[in-house]
Design a protein around this motif. Structure first.
Motif, mmCIF file in Angstrom:
data_model
loop_
_atom_site.group_PDB
_atom_site.id
_atom_site.type_symbol
_atom_site.label_atom_id
_atom_site.label_comp_id
_atom_site.label_asym_id
_atom_site.label_seq_id
_atom_site.Cartn_x
_atom_site.Cartn_y
_atom_site.Cartn_z
ATOM 1 N N UNK A 1 -47.251 10.491 -26.323
ATOM 2 C CA UNK A 1 -46.955 10.650 -27.748
ATOM 3 C C UNK A 1 -47.813 9.709 -28.584
ATOM 4 N N UNK A 2 -48.042 8.500 -28.085
ATOM 5 C CA UNK A 2 -48.900 7.554 -28.807
ATOM 6 C C UNK A 2 -50.333 8.050 -28.928
ATOM 7 N N UNK A 3 -50.841 8.655 -27.844
ATOM 8 C CA UNK A 3 -52.203 9.192 -27.876
ATOM 9 C C UNK A 3 -52.279 10.383 -28.838
ATOM 10 N N UNK B 1 -53.931 13.400 -24.583
ATOM 11 C CA UNK B 1 -52.533 13.119 -24.910
ATOM 12 C C UNK B 1 -51.588 14.134 -24.282
ATOM 13 N N UNK B 2 -51.950 15.416 -24.351
ATOM 14 C CA UNK B 2 -51.106 16.442 -23.720
ATOM 15 C C UNK B 2 -51.096 16.298 -22.200
ATOM 16 N N UNK B 3 -52.218 15.870 -21.638
ATOM 17 C CA UNK B 3 -52.275 15.625 -20.201
ATOM 18 C C UNK B 3 -51.321 14.499 -19.799
ATOM 19 N N UNK B 4 -51.195 13.474 -20.641
ATOM 20 C CA UNK B 4 -50.359 12.320 -20.318
ATOM 21 C C UNK B 4 -48.856 12.573 -20.481
ATOM 22 N N UNK B 5 -48.475 13.563 -21.262
ATOM 23 C CA UNK B 5 -47.055 13.789 -21.559
ATOM 24 C C UNK B 5 -46.165 13.909 -20.317
#
Length: 71
Positions: free
Chosen positions: A55-57, A43-47
């Motif tokens: 944020x969804x992850x 999730x932090x990687x996708x931000x």
């Protein structure tokens, strides 16, 4: 006063817990904790790339964390 006998060695008169069997499974708790950490890192990687999906992850990782505490 705590009483000990062979049938149930952990009896607390002021609580409802009478046996150690009710403790969480440490192996399952560890596995779910690793899963939660992996989802959180992803999730932090996708931000930086997509704020909404990231944020969804991260919200999903919190849901996995709630399940982790119930195991």
């Amino acid at each position: 006063m705590v009483t000990y006998n062979k049938k149930s060695s952990w009896m607390y008169p002021d609580t409802k817990i009478k046996k150690l069997e009710k403790l969480p499974d440490p192996k399952k708790h560890q596995q779910i904790s690793f899963l939660k950490s992996g989802v959180r890192i992803f999730g932090y990687f996708l931000l930086p790339f997509n704020l909404l999906i990231g944020a969804g992850v991260l919200i999903l990782s919190e849901i996995v964390g709630i399940y982790e505490e119930l195991v």
